[in-house]
Design an enzyme around this catalytic site. Structure first.
Site, PDB file in Angstrom:
ATOM      1  N   LYS A 114       0.924  -1.285  -0.046  1.00 26.26           N
ATOM      2  CA  LYS A 114      -0.040   0.248  -0.057  1.00 26.26           C
ATOM      3  C   LYS A 114       1.024   1.233   0.009  1.00 26.26           C
ATOM      4  O   LYS A 114       0.424   2.258  -0.527  1.00 26.26           O
ATOM      5  CB  LYS A 114      -0.966   0.039   1.241  1.00 26.26           C
ATOM      6  CG  LYS A 114      -2.037  -0.926   1.068  1.00 26.26           C
ATOM      7  CD  LYS A 114      -3.308  -0.575   1.513  1.00 26.26           C
ATOM      8  CE  LYS A 114      -4.414  -1.624   1.227  1.00 26.26           C
ATOM      9  NZ  LYS A 114      -5.678  -1.879   1.987  1.00 26.26           N
ATOM     10  N   LYS A 196      -3.459  -9.703  -6.397  1.00 27.11           N
ATOM     11  CA  LYS A 196      -4.609 -10.209  -5.879  1.00 27.11           C
ATOM     12  C   LYS A 196      -5.655  -9.227  -6.268  1.00 27.11           C
ATOM     13  O   LYS A 196      -5.532  -8.071  -6.550  1.00 27.11           O
ATOM     14  CB  LYS A 196      -4.356  -9.795  -4.383  1.00 27.11           C
ATOM     15  CG  LYS A 196      -5.577 -10.053  -3.535  1.00 27.11           C
ATOM     16  CD  LYS A 196      -5.333  -9.847  -1.930  1.00 27.11           C
ATOM     17  CE  LYS A 196      -5.708  -8.526  -1.654  1.00 27.11           C
ATOM     18  NZ  LYS A 196      -7.062  -8.263  -1.145  1.00 27.11           N
ATOM     19  N   LYS A 199     -10.782  -4.736  -3.915  1.00 24.46           N
ATOM     20  CA  LYS A 199     -11.843  -3.751  -4.181  1.00 24.46           C
ATOM     21  C   LYS A 199     -11.432  -2.375  -4.485  1.00 24.46           C
ATOM     22  O   LYS A 199     -12.366  -1.525  -5.155  1.00 24.46           O
ATOM     23  CB  LYS A 199     -13.044  -3.780  -3.101  1.00 24.46           C
ATOM     24  CG  LYS A 199     -12.622  -3.155  -1.733  1.00 24.46           C
ATOM     25  CD  LYS A 199     -13.534  -3.166  -0.801  1.00 24.46           C
ATOM     26  CE  LYS A 199     -13.269  -4.040   0.325  1.00 24.46           C
ATOM     27  NZ  LYS A 199     -12.267  -3.767   1.195  1.00 24.46           N
TER      28      LYS A 199
HETATM   29  P1  ATP Z   1      -8.720  -2.911  -0.313  1.00 22.40           P
HETATM   30  O1  ATP Z   1      -8.669  -2.869  -1.815  1.00 22.40           O
HETATM   31  O2  ATP Z   1      -9.459  -1.925   0.348  1.00 22.40           O
HETATM   32  O3  ATP Z   1      -7.466  -3.124   0.637  1.00 22.40           O
HETATM   33  P2  ATP Z   1      -9.639  -5.571  -0.214  1.00 22.40           P
HETATM   34  O4  ATP Z   1     -10.531  -5.916  -1.414  1.00 22.40           O
HETATM   35  O5  ATP Z   1      -8.313  -6.124  -0.319  1.00 22.40           O
HETATM   36  O6  ATP Z   1      -9.688  -3.998   0.184  1.00 22.40           O
HETATM   37  P3  ATP Z   1     -10.129  -6.205   2.695  1.00 22.40           P
HETATM   38  O7  ATP Z   1     -11.261  -5.371   3.389  1.00 22.40           O
HETATM   39  O8  ATP Z   1      -8.797  -5.690   2.930  1.00 22.40           O
HETATM   40  O9  ATP Z   1     -10.513  -6.279   0.927  1.00 22.40           O
HETATM   41  O10 ATP Z   1     -10.352  -7.898   2.933  1.00 22.40           O
HETATM   42  C1  ATP Z   1     -11.385  -8.383   3.536  1.00 22.40           C
HETATM   43  C2  ATP Z   1     -11.638  -9.803   3.501  1.00 22.40           C
HETATM   44  O11 ATP Z   1     -11.483 -10.195   2.400  1.00 22.40           O
HETATM   45  C3  ATP Z   1     -10.331 -10.492   4.060  1.00 22.40           C
HETATM   46  O12 ATP Z   1     -10.440 -11.364   4.884  1.00 22.40           O
HETATM   47  C4  ATP Z   1      -9.478 -10.406   2.999  1.00 22.40           C
HETATM   48  O13 ATP Z   1      -8.634 -11.630   3.300  1.00 22.40           O
HETATM   49  C5  ATP Z   1     -10.433 -10.976   2.010  1.00 22.40           C
HETATM   50  N1  ATP Z   1     -10.054 -10.863   0.591  1.00 22.40           N
HETATM   51  C6  ATP Z   1      -9.636  -9.568   0.260  1.00 22.40           C
HETATM   52  N2  ATP Z   1      -9.243  -9.819  -1.262  1.00 22.40           N
HETATM   53  C7  ATP Z   1      -9.214 -11.220  -1.429  1.00 22.40           C
HETATM   54  C8  ATP Z   1      -9.153 -11.895  -2.614  1.00 22.40           C
HETATM   55  N3  ATP Z   1      -8.828 -11.411  -3.719  1.00 22.40           N
HETATM   56  N4  ATP Z   1      -9.294 -13.415  -2.477  1.00 22.40           N
HETATM   57  C9  ATP Z   1      -9.729 -13.835  -1.274  1.00 22.40           C
HETATM   58  N5  ATP Z   1      -9.864 -13.169  -0.097  1.00 22.40           N
HETATM   59  C10 ATP Z   1      -9.688 -11.884  -0.339  1.00 22.40           C
END
Ligand code: ATP
Ligand code: LTN
Length: 335
Positions: A114, A196, A199
């Site tokens: 990040k 990965k 969102k």
């Molecule tokens: P951001 O883009 O704001 O970092 P994010 O999409 O990575 O957000 P988080 O809110 O950080 O999502 O994660 C929420 C949950 O979803 C956590 O348990 C995380 O491990 C899971 N998660 C996030 N992205 C993935 C993915 N690509 N595959 C599987 N699990 C995920």
């Protein structure tokens, strides 16, 4: 409810939830909800580590709350709440900051990633993000934390902080375990399948939002980056795009990789992508319908949100009180 083991988990309201969030985390919460006393949180304080539009953030917190319910989480069985409604999270995070080393925080890959993405805003909150996460989990004495694979390192530091604290003050915290699913623990970016799915990605084609329309979902899968071999075969290293689509398809249909390889033997990527898209649409459609209904009744959502916060605060304040006593903070005299 009292004698069940506890679960804690959360998602940041930093964008529309993706199928990564659903398949990696929320789907498992729904499956575990009968066997545990669960706390599911919308971690809005965590979202502030990256600049947010205040109006959007407020709207999204309510929307994520509705989406939790629409996915099948029962607000009577579980405690569903917004992190900033329970002040103990920020308070315990401060204390735990004093038991966490700069060295261990600087090894966190999420921070490094990040910091690279937001060079103009490498703030202290981004650095101490895992400490707030540890506070979230430890406040509820959670045994199990269902998350995607990317959070494994944060769970390890949480355990280290808890063990360090316990070794000084006695058994204050339960040492939590990560629960990472076998399938869909790491859904990849549709445009760059070695990254990965996230969102908050600036490229909308990189992720499937849980609220995307059927047409948009089909289009995004059609455009997903694959390879030139034209064979549906699982090989993460050489075929990350196809392997990712297989992972998604396996997660939503329950089929094994072998079954999928057989099903698409001799067929082109076009057919495969269409099948993945249709299966995802079929999974998301009923959730979207329930979501749209729930969003029509904001008063109900607000009421459930308040109830969740009250229930969470009761448990959290008990742990916080204990921590305050242990570290030597003087109790206020009540008149
Ligand atoms: P951001 O883009 O704001 O970092 P994010 O999409 O990575 O957000 P988080 O809110 O950080 O999502 O994660 C929420 C949950 O979803 C956590 O348990 C995380 O491990 C899971 N998660 C996030 N992205 C993935 C993915 N690509 N595959 C599987 N699990 C995920
Ligand atoms: N760090 C997680 C979100 C999160 C979380 C938590 C998950 C914040 N607090 C407590 C599990 C338990 C993320 O960004 N993926």
């Amino acid at each position: 409810m009292e004698d069940k083991k506890r679960i804690f988990s959360g998602v940041q309201p930093s964008g529309h939830l993706t199928i990564g969030n659903y398949l990696g985390a929320i789907k498992n919460w729904v499956e575990l909800q009968d066997d545990y006393d669960s706390f599911y949180c919308i971690v809005d304080l965590h979202a502030l580590t990256v600049r947010q539009d205040p109006k959007e953030l407020r709207r999204r917190s309510l929307s994520v709350f509705a989406l939790y319910l629409a996915c099948g989480l029962d607000a009577d069985k579980n405690t569903i709440f917004v992190q900033s409604h329970v002040s103990a999270h920020a308070e315990l995070a401060w204390i735990l900051n004093c038991y966490t080393y700069m060295g261990e925080l600087s090894r966190m890959t999420q921070f490094k990633e990040k910091a690279r993405r937001h060079k103009d805003n490498i703030n202290a909150g981004l650095f101490t993000y895992p400490v707030l996460m540890a506070a979230d989990i430890l406040l509820y004495q959670a045994h199990l934390v269902p998350v995607g694979a990317d959070q494994k390192q944060h769970l390890e530091i949480t355990r280290d902080i808890a063990q360090r604290f316990n070794s000084i003050y006695g058994d204050v915290f339960v040492i939590p375990e990560a629960y990472i699913p076998k399938v869909a623990a790491r859904i990849m970016n549709l445009q760059e399948p070695t990254k990965k799915m996230s969102k908050s990605d600036e490229n909308e084609n990189a992720f499937i939002s849980m609220l995307d329309t059927s047409d948009v979902i089909m289009r995004k899968f059609r455009r997903a980056v694959t390879d030139s071999e034209a064979q549906v075969r699982y090989d993460e290293e050489n075929k990350p795009g196809i392997s990712n689509l297989m992972n998604i398809y396996a997660a939503v249909t329950g089929k094994s990789y072998e079954e999928i390889e057989q099903e698409f033997d001799g067929k082109g990527y076009g057919d495969f992508k269409k099948a993945v898209g249709e299966a995802v649409v079929e999974t998301l459609n009923p959730i979207q319908e329930r979501y749209n209904d729930l969003m029509k009744n904001k008063d109900y959502l607000q009421e459930m949100m308040n109830k969740g916060a009250e229930r969470a605060a009761r448990i959290a304040n008990r742990t916080l009180g204990k921590v305050y006593r242990k570290v030597g903070l003087v109790s206020p005299v009540r008149g």
